[in-house]
Design a protein around this motif. Structure first.
Motif, PDB file in Angstrom:
ATOM      1  N   ARG A   1     -14.366   7.141  15.022  1.00 12.39           N
ATOM      2  CA  ARG A   1     -15.289   7.423  13.917  1.00 12.39           C
ATOM      3  C   ARG A   1     -16.099   8.701  14.139  1.00 12.39           C
ATOM      4  O   ARG A   1     -16.539   9.336  13.182  1.00 12.39           O
ATOM      5  CB  ARG A   1     -16.239   6.236  13.708  1.00 12.39           C
ATOM      6  CG  ARG A   1     -15.543   4.989  13.202  1.00 12.39           C
ATOM      7  CD  ARG A   1     -16.515   3.974  12.657  1.00 12.39           C
ATOM      8  NE  ARG A   1     -17.328   3.310  13.676  1.00 12.39           N
ATOM      9  CZ  ARG A   1     -18.638   3.438  13.788  1.00 12.39           C
ATOM     10  NH1 ARG A   1     -19.297   4.259  12.962  1.00 12.39           N
ATOM     11  NH2 ARG A   1     -19.306   2.786  14.721  1.00 12.39           N
ATOM     12  N   SER A   2     -16.306   9.066  15.402  1.00 13.35           N
ATOM     13  CA  SER A   2     -17.092  10.274  15.704  1.00 13.35           C
ATOM     14  C   SER A   2     -16.240  11.410  16.251  1.00 13.35           C
ATOM     15  O   SER A   2     -16.774  12.389  16.759  1.00 13.35           O
ATOM     16  CB  SER A   2     -18.182   9.932  16.727  1.00 13.35           C
ATOM     17  OG  SER A   2     -17.600   9.534  17.965  1.00 13.35           O
ATOM     18  N   TRP A   3     -14.923  11.295  16.134  1.00 15.12           N
ATOM     19  CA  TRP A   3     -14.010  12.263  16.763  1.00 15.12           C
ATOM     20  C   TRP A   3     -14.315  13.690  16.352  1.00 15.12           C
ATOM     21  O   TRP A   3     -14.546  14.571  17.191  1.00 15.12           O
ATOM     22  CB  TRP A   3     -12.562  11.905  16.416  1.00 15.12           C
ATOM     23  CG  TRP A   3     -11.561  12.889  16.942  1.00 15.12           C
ATOM     24  CD1 TRP A   3     -11.136  14.046  16.348  1.00 15.12           C
ATOM     25  CD2 TRP A   3     -10.879  12.824  18.203  1.00 15.12           C
ATOM     26  NE1 TRP A   3     -10.225  14.701  17.136  1.00 15.12           N
ATOM     27  CE2 TRP A   3     -10.044  13.980  18.285  1.00 15.12           C
ATOM     28  CE3 TRP A   3     -10.873  11.924  19.246  1.00 15.12           C
ATOM     29  CZ2 TRP A   3      -9.221  14.219  19.378  1.00 15.12           C
ATOM     30  CZ3 TRP A   3     -10.055  12.165  20.340  1.00 15.12           C
ATOM     31  CH2 TRP A   3      -9.243  13.313  20.399  1.00 15.12           C
ATOM     32  N   PHE A   4     -14.324  13.972  15.070  1.00 13.35           N
ATOM     33  CA  PHE A   4     -14.507  15.354  14.596  1.00 13.35           C
ATOM     34  C   PHE A   4     -15.940  15.830  14.806  1.00 13.35           C
ATOM     35  O   PHE A   4     -16.172  17.003  15.139  1.00 13.35           O
ATOM     36  CB  PHE A   4     -14.108  15.462  13.122  1.00 13.35           C
ATOM     37  CG  PHE A   4     -12.649  15.189  12.877  1.00 13.35           C
ATOM     38  CD1 PHE A   4     -11.686  16.123  13.250  1.00 13.35           C
ATOM     39  CD2 PHE A   4     -12.238  13.989  12.302  1.00 13.35           C
ATOM     40  CE1 PHE A   4     -10.336  15.870  13.047  1.00 13.35           C
ATOM     41  CE2 PHE A   4     -10.896  13.731  12.096  1.00 13.35           C
ATOM     42  CZ  PHE A   4      -9.936  14.671  12.470  1.00 13.35           C
ATOM     43  N   GLN A   5     -16.899  14.936  14.653  1.00 10.58           N
ATOM     44  CA  GLN A   5     -18.297  15.329  14.821  1.00 10.58           C
ATOM     45  C   GLN A   5     -18.589  15.709  16.272  1.00 10.58           C
ATOM     46  O   GLN A   5     -19.265  16.717  16.541  1.00 10.58           O
ATOM     47  CB  GLN A   5     -19.222  14.181  14.382  1.00 10.58           C
ATOM     48  CG  GLN A   5     -19.141  13.847  12.892  1.00 10.58           C
ATOM     49  CD  GLN A   5     -18.082  12.792  12.576  1.00 10.58           C
ATOM     50  OE1 GLN A   5     -17.096  12.647  13.298  1.00 10.58           O
ATOM     51  NE2 GLN A   5     -18.292  12.053  11.488  1.00 10.58           N
TER      52      GLN A   5
END
Length: 427
Positions: free
Chosen positions: A86-90
């Motif tokens: 869920r936080s991969w790109f961020q």
């Protein structure tokens, strides 16, 4: 002063068990020549319990950055709730931006959110920053492959597949390896021979006595049933603890059959047994108790407790319990808070677990051990004898050797980890 960028998606006030290693390290790193910078996921995006008191234990002036994450309500529509996905790109974008404008000597991944560790090779290639991985649990865990399909966790096939791919793409590039278990290090070195020439350290979590000073300011929990004796465990459950729990419950059953008046005073409390979000946990302890015929004395609550409430509950228990895993390589880092709680302790571990050596060396408890043969009459008898001694008051309070416990403190363990950082830079 060298600078280490620490990746821990779970971080105070989030009450995630995997962030305590870093939390305990932070006050000691500067004196050891390392200036820490922490990247985590904003607490409002993390599922699970929070404990605001945790933030009071962080050092003043800590440089901390938080990133966002997709809502689990959105990602669960495609079957993904993991905070790493869920936080991969961020996380990738935020750390890219930071590394492009700041000098960092080392990246330290200390988390059980293994997906986050998979960013390491990218930051190494793009910015030339080496990384060290802290394996608090196995990344690709083959334990469940030996079990029947009905005994494996939900979505096991996908979880095992993606962990196999990400681990293989990441671990050969690590500059150093930290782990709570020798077995985890040996497994990584066998799978990825390049790691055999990289620095490695087996180091369970350190313990901070100061946490108990904070916990002592909270009110003690009331007994659920006045006049009873509480045997308490607070921590994760799981099918891998079936042997330890079966030994315990059969010991209670044996006591009920031979000395019912004595053993009926016992109440077994299990709390925080699931990592799932509040109200979504699956009970893994009560079904074993029911199969052993002692379900009426056992209560399981899957929801996690705030950290300091957990410590206060440990301090208030009549007897503490630590059940170990069927996995010989499992190390119960939570053992140290149980010792620091200074309460009578019943511990059941695989005979090859490092926890057995800790208990014997510190004289904190006499461990009840088992091996691959599983539940034995001897182990049941020893557990029953210990429970009887605790219930009758004939077993003395722990005579812990605190000098022997010193190597397991947060300051001592952080010094060894800082030395690992230094060796990792030299490879």
């Amino acid at each position: 002063m060298k600078r280490v960028l620490c990746i821990s998606p779970h971080f105070p006030p989030v009450n995630g068990p995997d962030m305590h290693r870093l939390r305990h390290m932070l006050p000691h790193l500067p004196a050891l020549g390392w200036d820490p910078v922490v990247f985590s996921v904003a607490p409002q995006h993390v599922e699970g319990a929070q404990d605001p008191l945790l933030t009071s234990t962080l050092p003043d002036g800590l440089e901390q950055h938080v990133v966002g994450a997709l809502s689990p309500r959105l990602t669960r529509k495609v079957g993904l709730g993991n905070i790493g996905f869920r936080s991969w790109f961020q996380l990738r974008r935020a750390v890219d931006h930071y590394l492009s404008g700041h000098t960092i000597d080392l990246i330290f991944f200390t988390t059980t959110v293994f997906t986050a560790i998979a960013h390491g090779p990218h930051w190494h290639r793009r910015y030339g920053v080496p990384f060290v991985v802290d394996l608090q649990d196995p990344w690709r865990n083959d334990y469940y492959l030996s079990l029947p399909k009905q005994d494996r966790p939900r979505k096991f096939w996908f979880d095992h597949w993606q962990k196999t791919k990400l681990e293989a793409a990441t671990m050969p590039h690590a500059a150093g390896l930290l782990s709570v278990s020798d077995a985890y290090v040996e497994t990584m070195q066998d799978r990825y021979p390049a790691l055999r020439n990289r620095p490695a350290l087996t180091q369970p979590f350190g313990a901070a006595a100061s946490d108990f000073d904070v916990a002592a300011t909270l009110p003690a929990p009331a007994k659920a049933v006045p006049g009873t004796v509480t045997l308490r465990y607070i921590g994760r459950g799981g099918r891998d603890m079936k042997t330890a729990l079966t030994i315990l419950f059969h010991a209670v059953r044996k006591g009920l059959e031979t000395e019912p008046d004595l053993f009926y005073s016992l109440r077994l409390s299990f709390q925080g047994t699931s990592y799932a979000a509040t109200g979504r946990g699956e009970k893994t302890v009560e079904p074993i108790a029911e199969a052993c015929g002692v379900a009426d004395l056992v209560q399981e609550e899957t929801d996690r407790l705030p950290y300091f409430e957990t410590l206060r509950s440990l301090m208030a228990a009549d007897i503490l319990l630590v059940p170990g895993s069927d996995d010989a390589g499992y190390t119960a880092s939570k053992l140290y808070p149980y010792i620091l709680a200074r309460r009578p302790l019943v511990a059941l571990f695989h005979e090859q677990s490092s926890a057995v050596e800790v208990l014997i060396r510190t004289k904190a408890a006499a461990p009840i051990t088992f091996d691959e043969t599983g539940v034995t009459d001897d182990a049941i008898s020893r557990a029953c004898d210990q429970l009887r001694a605790h219930l009758t008051g004939t077993r003395p309070a722990p005579q812990t050797d605190w000098a022997a416990f010193e190597p397991y403190t947060a300051s001592a363990t952080t010094a060894r980890i800082a030395a690992l950082f230094n060796r990792s830079l030299a490879t």
